[in-house]
Design a protein around this motif. Structure first.
Motif, PDB file in Angstrom:
ATOM      1  N   GLY A 183      71.025  -2.502   8.663  1.00 40.53           N
ATOM      2  CA  GLY A 183      69.579  -2.366   8.511  1.00 40.53           C
ATOM      3  C   GLY A 183      69.015  -3.414   7.578  1.00 40.53           C
ATOM      4  N   GLY A 184      69.759  -4.516   7.426  1.00 44.84           N
ATOM      5  CA  GLY A 184      69.461  -5.527   6.417  1.00 44.84           C
ATOM      6  C   GLY A 184      70.555  -5.562   5.376  1.00 44.84           C
ATOM      7  N   MET A 185      71.344  -4.511   5.335  1.00 40.63           N
ATOM      8  CA  MET A 185      72.614  -4.378   4.632  1.00 40.63           C
ATOM      9  C   MET A 185      73.518  -3.536   5.523  1.00 40.63           C
ATOM     10  SD  MET A 185      71.306  -3.574   0.723  1.00 40.63           S
ATOM     11  CE  MET A 185      72.914  -3.819  -0.028  1.00 40.63           C
ATOM     12  N   MET A 186      74.823  -3.575   5.251  1.00 38.73           N
ATOM     13  CA  MET A 186      75.778  -2.774   6.027  1.00 38.73           C
ATOM     14  C   MET A 186      75.921  -1.384   5.402  1.00 38.73           C
ATOM     15  SD  MET A 186      77.099  -4.728   8.487  1.00 38.73           S
ATOM     16  CE  MET A 186      77.559  -6.428   8.907  1.00 38.73           C
ATOM     17  N   PHE A 187      75.750  -0.350   6.217  1.00 39.80           N
ATOM     18  CA  PHE A 187      75.800   1.023   5.727  1.00 39.80           C
ATOM     19  C   PHE A 187      76.820   1.861   6.494  1.00 39.80           C
ATOM     20  CE2 PHE A 187      71.611  -0.377   4.474  1.00 39.80           C
ATOM     21  CZ  PHE A 187      71.403   0.225   3.244  1.00 39.80           C
ATOM     22  N   ALA A 188      77.500   2.742   5.756  1.00 42.95           N
ATOM     23  CA  ALA A 188      78.223   3.866   6.343  1.00 42.95           C
ATOM     24  C   ALA A 188      77.365   5.098   6.127  1.00 42.95           C
ATOM     25  CB  ALA A 188      79.587   4.034   5.683  1.00 42.95           C
ATOM     26  N   LEU A 189      77.180   5.913   7.173  1.00 48.58           N
ATOM     27  CA  LEU A 189      76.309   7.080   7.101  1.00 48.58           C
ATOM     28  C   LEU A 189      77.099   8.329   7.465  1.00 48.58           C
ATOM     29  CD1 LEU A 189      74.668   4.561   8.761  1.00 48.58           C
ATOM     30  CD2 LEU A 189      72.751   6.072   8.197  1.00 48.58           C
ATOM     31  N   GLN A 219      85.775   0.564   4.080  1.00 47.19           N
ATOM     32  CA  GLN A 219      85.988  -0.865   3.817  1.00 47.19           C
ATOM     33  C   GLN A 219      87.407  -1.305   4.165  1.00 47.19           C
ATOM     34  OE1 GLN A 219      84.810  -0.854  -0.325  1.00 47.19           O
ATOM     35  NE2 GLN A 219      82.739  -1.547   0.128  1.00 47.19           N
ATOM     36  N   LYS A 220      88.370  -0.410   4.011  1.00 51.37           N
ATOM     37  CA  LYS A 220      89.759  -0.743   4.317  1.00 51.37           C
ATOM     38  C   LYS A 220      90.083  -0.621   5.807  1.00 51.37           C
ATOM     39  CE  LYS A 220      91.679   0.480  -0.216  1.00 51.37           C
ATOM     40  NZ  LYS A 220      92.619   1.358  -0.960  1.00 51.37           N
ATOM     41  N   GLN A 221      89.339   0.227   6.525  1.00 49.08           N
ATOM     42  CA  GLN A 221      89.707   0.534   7.907  1.00 49.08           C
ATOM     43  C   GLN A 221      88.789  -0.072   8.968  1.00 49.08           C
ATOM     44  OE1 GLN A 221      90.465   4.874   8.284  1.00 49.08           O
ATOM     45  NE2 GLN A 221      90.797   4.886   6.062  1.00 49.08           N
ATOM     46  N   PHE A 222      87.611  -0.553   8.556  1.00 53.58           N
ATOM     47  CA  PHE A 222      86.664  -1.087   9.545  1.00 53.58           C
ATOM     48  C   PHE A 222      85.779  -2.130   8.875  1.00 53.58           C
ATOM     49  CE2 PHE A 222      82.566  -0.562  11.980  1.00 53.58           C
ATOM     50  CZ  PHE A 222      83.010  -1.187  13.146  1.00 53.58           C
ATOM     51  N   VAL A 223      85.792  -3.353   9.390  1.00 53.55           N
ATOM     52  CA  VAL A 223      85.017  -4.448   8.787  1.00 53.55           C
ATOM     53  C   VAL A 223      84.064  -5.012   9.833  1.00 53.55           C
ATOM     54  CG1 VAL A 223      85.096  -6.662   7.580  1.00 53.55           C
ATOM     55  CG2 VAL A 223      86.940  -4.988   7.239  1.00 53.55           C
ATOM     56  N   PRO A 224      82.837  -4.491   9.899  1.00 55.18           N
ATOM     57  CA  PRO A 224      81.861  -5.044  10.844  1.00 55.18           C
ATOM     58  C   PRO A 224      81.397  -6.421  10.392  1.00 55.18           C
ATOM     59  CG  PRO A 224      80.822  -3.413   9.423  1.00 55.18           C
ATOM     60  CD  PRO A 224      82.280  -3.376   9.100  1.00 55.18           C
ATOM     61  N   VAL A 225      81.108  -7.293  11.354  1.00 48.84           N
ATOM     62  CA  VAL A 225      80.643  -8.646  11.076  1.00 48.84           C
ATOM     63  C   VAL A 225      79.326  -8.857  11.814  1.00 48.84           C
ATOM     64  CG1 VAL A 225      81.154 -11.115  11.256  1.00 48.84           C
ATOM     65  CG2 VAL A 225      83.015  -9.475  10.830  1.00 48.84           C
ATOM     66  N   HIS A 226      78.314  -9.339  11.101  1.00 47.77           N
ATOM     67  CA  HIS A 226      77.021  -9.574  11.740  1.00 47.77           C
ATOM     68  C   HIS A 226      77.186 -10.654  12.807  1.00 47.77           C
ATOM     69  CE1 HIS A 226      72.803 -10.485  12.384  1.00 47.77           C
ATOM     70  NE2 HIS A 226      72.497  -9.402  11.694  1.00 47.77           N
ATOM     71  N   PRO A 227      76.739 -10.400  14.028  1.00 44.03           N
ATOM     72  CA  PRO A 227      76.999 -11.349  15.126  1.00 44.03           C
ATOM     73  C   PRO A 227      76.285 -12.687  14.985  1.00 44.03           C
ATOM     74  CG  PRO A 227      75.542  -9.587  15.853  1.00 44.03           C
ATOM     75  CD  PRO A 227      76.046  -9.195  14.505  1.00 44.03           C
ATOM     76  N   GLU A 228      75.256 -12.758  14.132  1.00 42.53           N
ATOM     77  CA  GLU A 228      74.515 -14.009  13.972  1.00 42.53           C
ATOM     78  C   GLU A 228      74.791 -14.710  12.651  1.00 42.53           C
ATOM     79  OE1 GLU A 228      70.686 -12.933  16.827  1.00 42.53           O
ATOM     80  OE2 GLU A 228      70.430 -12.966  14.642  1.00 42.53           O
ATOM     81  N   ASN A 229      75.565 -14.060  11.777  1.00 38.07           N
ATOM     82  CA  ASN A 229      75.921 -14.674  10.494  1.00 38.07           C
ATOM     83  C   ASN A 229      77.241 -14.082  10.040  1.00 38.07           C
ATOM     84  OD1 ASN A 229      76.217 -15.635   7.878  1.00 38.07           O
ATOM     85  ND2 ASN A 229      74.100 -15.255   7.278  1.00 38.07           N
ATOM     86  N   VAL A 235      81.036  -3.116   4.956  1.00 37.52           N
ATOM     87  CA  VAL A 235      80.125  -2.081   4.461  1.00 37.52           C
ATOM     88  C   VAL A 235      80.046  -2.154   2.946  1.00 37.52           C
ATOM     89  CG1 VAL A 235      79.840   0.412   4.185  1.00 37.52           C
ATOM     90  CG2 VAL A 235      80.458  -0.536   6.417  1.00 37.52           C
ATOM     91  N   THR A 236      78.820  -2.177   2.404  1.00 42.86           N
ATOM     92  CA  THR A 236      78.642  -2.218   0.952  1.00 42.86           C
ATOM     93  C   THR A 236      77.830  -1.038   0.427  1.00 42.86           C
ATOM     94  OG1 THR A 236      76.686  -3.642   1.150  1.00 42.86           O
ATOM     95  CG2 THR A 236      78.809  -4.730   0.878  1.00 42.86           C
TER      96      THR A 236
END
Length: 359
Positions: A183-189, A219-229, A235-236
């Protein structure tokens, strides 16, 4: 000048940072308006400027945000020249543990300061301009009256879901169902009720401790990467949510609280977290384009939001979210660093800063 014996001493230069205190719906987002040179011309984007300050001048962030000058529940923004020619100003967002690509409450604070100090000319009743951020261009629509910025709505960057109901193995908790969104930052919900919790001060200690544990497991099990950067990854931030409800006025609403590292609540409903939540709700078919969505914080403040359209970001279906809230200037201050101060980058103490042992 004299030293402590009264003898003439060599003068020294003391850096002075001119700062306006501000908060948006309770969340502190002070704004630096003087005392910091811009990044070098080799930085062609705000993301490059962000990384330049993070790698070359991170002492500024630490000095201003950590004790004795700062505190855990605040952020600080740095106004800079924009890189995007469509923007009227650029800004970087400094948080306790990171530089955020984008933050809604900080965009509201920065916009309020820019308008009420005259750095951007105020037009009544509506002022429109754009801000350049490390996440991309953000459009601002401010309601203004008698020299006061009454509210700020920002058209955020596209927001989208990386994963729904992803099973994350959390030590001592087992498998937890987590949504992951940008959403402009990486979130786990995570739904607070699924962990036997409610978003209330009575559960504050557990919400922070368990939220940080789940986030570290993600953070240890899933690292999403923004497709344009590809420089934006992982996740932070962490969102506790309550289920969507229909309010007394017929609009959809929900309560959330964001656990910001190193372990404290966002005092506002969190703008980028709200965008991530809206992306999740839209992906589940619970929030449609144009519907009003009220997102409330643990302090009772709210942002009023809607999805203005949809788009694609790489392979992901994305929404175009708009968030509206209010900001208030609280102080005019100058922060200095004496060269003899033993804490040029500040410090943290465990009574105020969540400092968990490594698992």
């Amino acid at each position: 000048m004299y030293d402590n014996t009264g003898r003439n001493a060599e003068p020294y230069q003391q850096p002075i940072y001119s700062i306006l205190g501000c908060h948006a719906e309770g969340e502190v987002g002070d704004v630096i308006v003087g005392g910091v040179l811009d990044a070098p011309p080799s930085c062609k984007t705000m993301h490059e400027k962000m990384m330049y300050f993070w790698t070359h001048h991170d002492g500024i962030r630490k000095m201003l945000l950590q004790e004795p000058r700062g505190r855990s529940s605040m952020s600080t923004n740095l106004v800079l020249a924009p890189c995007d020619p469509r923007a009227d100003a650029g800004f970087l967002i400094m948080e306790s543990d990171e530089y955020a690509p984008m933050s809604g409450s900080n965009a509201i604070c920065t916009s309020t300061v820019l308008l009420e100090t005259g750095m951007i000319q105020m037009q009544e009743p509506i002022t429109r301009f754009s801000l350049d951020t490390a996440a991309g261009l953000v459009g601002i629509t401010a309601e203004c009256e008698a020299g006061k910025c009454k509210s700020v709505a920002f058209d955020n960057v596209p927001s989208f879901v990386f994963a729904l109901d992803k099973a994350i193995d959390v030590p001592d908790l087992g498998l937890i169902s987590v949504d992951v969104a940008w959403g402009g930052m990486m979130f786990a919900l995570v739904d607070a009720g699924s962990c036997g919790l409610k978003i209330a001060n009575s559960d504050a200690t557990k919400l922070i401790e368990i939220g940080e544990r789940i986030k570290r497991a993600v953070q240890k099990q899933f690292v999403p990467v923004h497709p344009e950067n590809s420089g934006i990854k992982g996740v932070t931030n962490f969102v506790w949510s309550h289920p969507l409800e229909v309010g007394s006025d017929g609009t959809k609403e929900a309560v959330n609280t964001v656990v910001v590292s190193p372990g404290r609540f966002d005092r506002s409903p969190c703008g980028t977290g709200t965008c991530a939540r809206m992306a999740v709700l839209h992906a589940r078919g619970e929030l449609n384009v144009g519907e009003t969505f009220r997102h409330k914080s643990i302090t009772g403040t709210e942002f009023i939001n809607h999805i203005r359209g949809t788009t694609k970001v790489g392979e992901y279906n994305a929404i175009l979210p708009t968030i509206k809230g209010r900001g208030w200037i609280t102080s005019f201050k100058q922060i200095v660093l004496d060269p003899t101060d033993p804490f040029p980058e500040g410090f943290r103490v465990g009574d105020q800063w969540h400092m968990p042992a490594e698992p």
